[in-house]
Design an enzyme around this catalytic site. Structure first.
Site, PDB file in Angstrom:
ATOM      1  N   HIS A  27      89.926  12.799  -0.526  1.00 45.35           N
ATOM      2  CA  HIS A  27      90.954  13.866  -0.496  1.00 45.35           C
ATOM      3  C   HIS A  27      90.361  14.966   0.255  1.00 45.35           C
ATOM      4  O   HIS A  27      90.851  15.524   1.129  1.00 45.35           O
ATOM      5  CB  HIS A  27      91.538  14.407  -1.784  1.00 45.35           C
ATOM      6  CG  HIS A  27      92.360  15.355  -1.950  1.00 45.35           C
ATOM      7  ND1 HIS A  27      92.187  16.744  -1.882  1.00 45.35           N
ATOM      8  CD2 HIS A  27      93.749  15.588  -1.799  1.00 45.35           C
ATOM      9  CE1 HIS A  27      93.100  17.657  -1.526  1.00 45.35           C
ATOM     10  NE2 HIS A  27      94.137  16.531  -1.837  1.00 45.35           N
ATOM     11  N   GLU A  63      85.054  17.807   6.504  1.00 45.07           N
ATOM     12  CA  GLU A  63      84.839  17.035   7.424  1.00 45.07           C
ATOM     13  C   GLU A  63      84.008  15.842   6.977  1.00 45.07           C
ATOM     14  O   GLU A  63      83.002  15.937   6.133  1.00 45.07           O
ATOM     15  CB  GLU A  63      84.051  17.854   8.633  1.00 45.07           C
ATOM     16  CG  GLU A  63      84.896  18.895   9.146  1.00 45.07           C
ATOM     17  CD  GLU A  63      84.204  19.770  10.397  1.00 45.07           C
ATOM     18  OE1 GLU A  63      83.121  19.399  10.517  1.00 45.07           O
ATOM     19  OE2 GLU A  63      85.014  20.527  10.992  1.00 45.07           O
ATOM     20  N   LEU A  85      93.154   7.471  -7.264  1.00 48.66           N
ATOM     21  CA  LEU A  85      93.396   6.502  -8.278  1.00 48.66           C
ATOM     22  C   LEU A  85      94.712   5.973  -8.513  1.00 48.66           C
ATOM     23  O   LEU A  85      95.138   5.456  -9.577  1.00 48.66           O
ATOM     24  CB  LEU A  85      92.884   7.214  -9.610  1.00 48.66           C
ATOM     25  CG  LEU A  85      91.475   7.516  -9.241  1.00 48.66           C
ATOM     26  CD1 LEU A  85      90.975   8.507 -10.638  1.00 48.66           C
ATOM     27  CD2 LEU A  85      90.666   6.258  -9.349  1.00 48.66           C
ATOM     28  N   GLY A  88     101.096   8.029  -4.571  1.00 46.90           N
ATOM     29  CA  GLY A  88     101.463   9.486  -4.650  1.00 46.90           C
ATOM     30  C   GLY A  88     101.726   9.763  -3.328  1.00 46.90           C
ATOM     31  O   GLY A  88     101.778   8.951  -2.326  1.00 46.90           O
ATOM     32  N   HIS A  90      99.877  11.435  -1.076  1.00 46.35           N
ATOM     33  CA  HIS A  90      99.040  10.938  -0.057  1.00 46.35           C
ATOM     34  C   HIS A  90      98.909   9.619   0.394  1.00 46.35           C
ATOM     35  O   HIS A  90      98.797   9.196   1.549  1.00 46.35           O
ATOM     36  CB  HIS A  90      97.397  11.313  -0.485  1.00 46.35           C
ATOM     37  CG  HIS A  90      97.441  12.843  -0.772  1.00 46.35           C
ATOM     38  ND1 HIS A  90      97.616  14.156   0.200  1.00 46.35           N
ATOM     39  CD2 HIS A  90      96.898  13.640  -1.903  1.00 46.35           C
ATOM     40  CE1 HIS A  90      97.413  14.881  -0.238  1.00 46.35           C
ATOM     41  NE2 HIS A  90      96.991  14.939  -1.609  1.00 46.35           N
TER      42      HIS A  90
END
Length: 287
Positions: A27, A63, A85, A88, A90
């Site tokens: 993330h 980055e 985990l 969702g 993302h």
């Protein structure tokens, strides 16, 4: 083809024989401990699978960002494994859309959870944090996670809680740092009301960060460390990579993942255009 590492050293983006690269998608976090933890985890993966090109790409905040990592691969093949985990926003939207916008031929693997290897890591972290192996009936656990408005994410977290409960022989209640209920303090109070006097908080986070710190601070006594570089995490990343290579993802594939293959096929999706933008509910920013 080669790409430059963050240290300026060239590194191959393809293994001998054309083995698809593994791109671990984290993330990103403002907490510097998160990036160092993820890099150390990738070193564990490389040690387990020498010769496999392993790269890191972030959704935001750190980055290299995922689009830059994919751009460095050119039109090479890669499997994107979310260091996340549960399902969702993302997993369902951001990662597939970033992959579709790149020239690389990609497949998106399932997120890490739920899976028994995560339960192995959670159990070990709880023991390392001070929870007795032979904890009695007064003991219970709060499984603290980031939280999401996506019901599939909450379903996945609840499944992990059930698996951990079966392993421990004790109640495990999922709780969330944001976007969902109950919160960790609410879950602790609910367990206390049921007569549990010794409650531990299991940190269901891949790395240190704001949410993990806040959840640990709400623990009455014991709070485990994030999953981090636990050996099971490296094994699980490779498991998700391997599964993505030989299956179409089945029921555990993230919605929107691009995989044009049949079992054992060498076909890789390379769309000419990106996925159309789709409306979705806003999602909470992770620490």
């Amino acid at each position: 083809m080669t790409a430059m590492t963050l240290m300026g050293r060239p590194t191959s983006t393809a293994a001998p024989g054309g083995t698809p690269a593994l791109v671990v998608v984290a993330h990103g976090s403002r907490d510097p401990r998160a990036l160092s933890t993820v890099r150390a985890l990738l070193d564990r993966v490389r040690a387990l699978r020498p010769g496999l090109p392993v790269h890191l790409g972030h959704i935001e905040l750190n980055e290299p960002l995922l689009p830059d990592t994919l751009a460095a691969l050119g039109d090479g093949a890669a499997v994107l494994v979310p260091l996340l985990l549960s399902r969702g926003h993302h997993v369902k939207r951001d990662i597939p859309e970033m992959a579709a916008a790149s020239p690389a031929r990609t497949r998106v693997a399932a997120p890490l959870g739920p899976h028994p290897l995560l339960v192995d890591a959670l159990h070990d972290r709880l023991v390392q944090g001070g929870r007795p192996v032979d904890a009695g009936p007064d003991h219970a656990v709060v499984l603290a996670s980031a939280g999401s408005r996506d019901p599939d994410s909450r379903t996945d977290t609840a499944r992990t809680a059930a698996l951990l409960s079966a392993r421990l022989g004790a109640p495990v209640v999922p709780a969330y740092a944001s976007a969902a209920a109950p919160t960790v303090p609410e879950a602790v109070r609910a367990l206390e009301a049921r007569g549990h006097r010794d409650i531990a908080v299991a940190s269901y986070f891949t790395a240190p960060g704001r949410f993990a710190t806040e959840c640990a601070a709400a623990a009455p006594r014991i709070a485990s460390a994030p999953l981090g570089t636990h050996p099971a995490m490296a094994r699980l990343l490779l498991h998700r990579y391997d599964r993505a290579l030989v299956t179409d993802g089945g029921t555990n594939a993230p919605e929107g993942a691009r995989d044009a293959s049949t079992r054992g096929s060498a076909a890789w999706a390379r769309p000419a255009t990106t996925h159309p933008a789709r409306e979705s509910a806003p999602h909470p920013a992770h620490a």
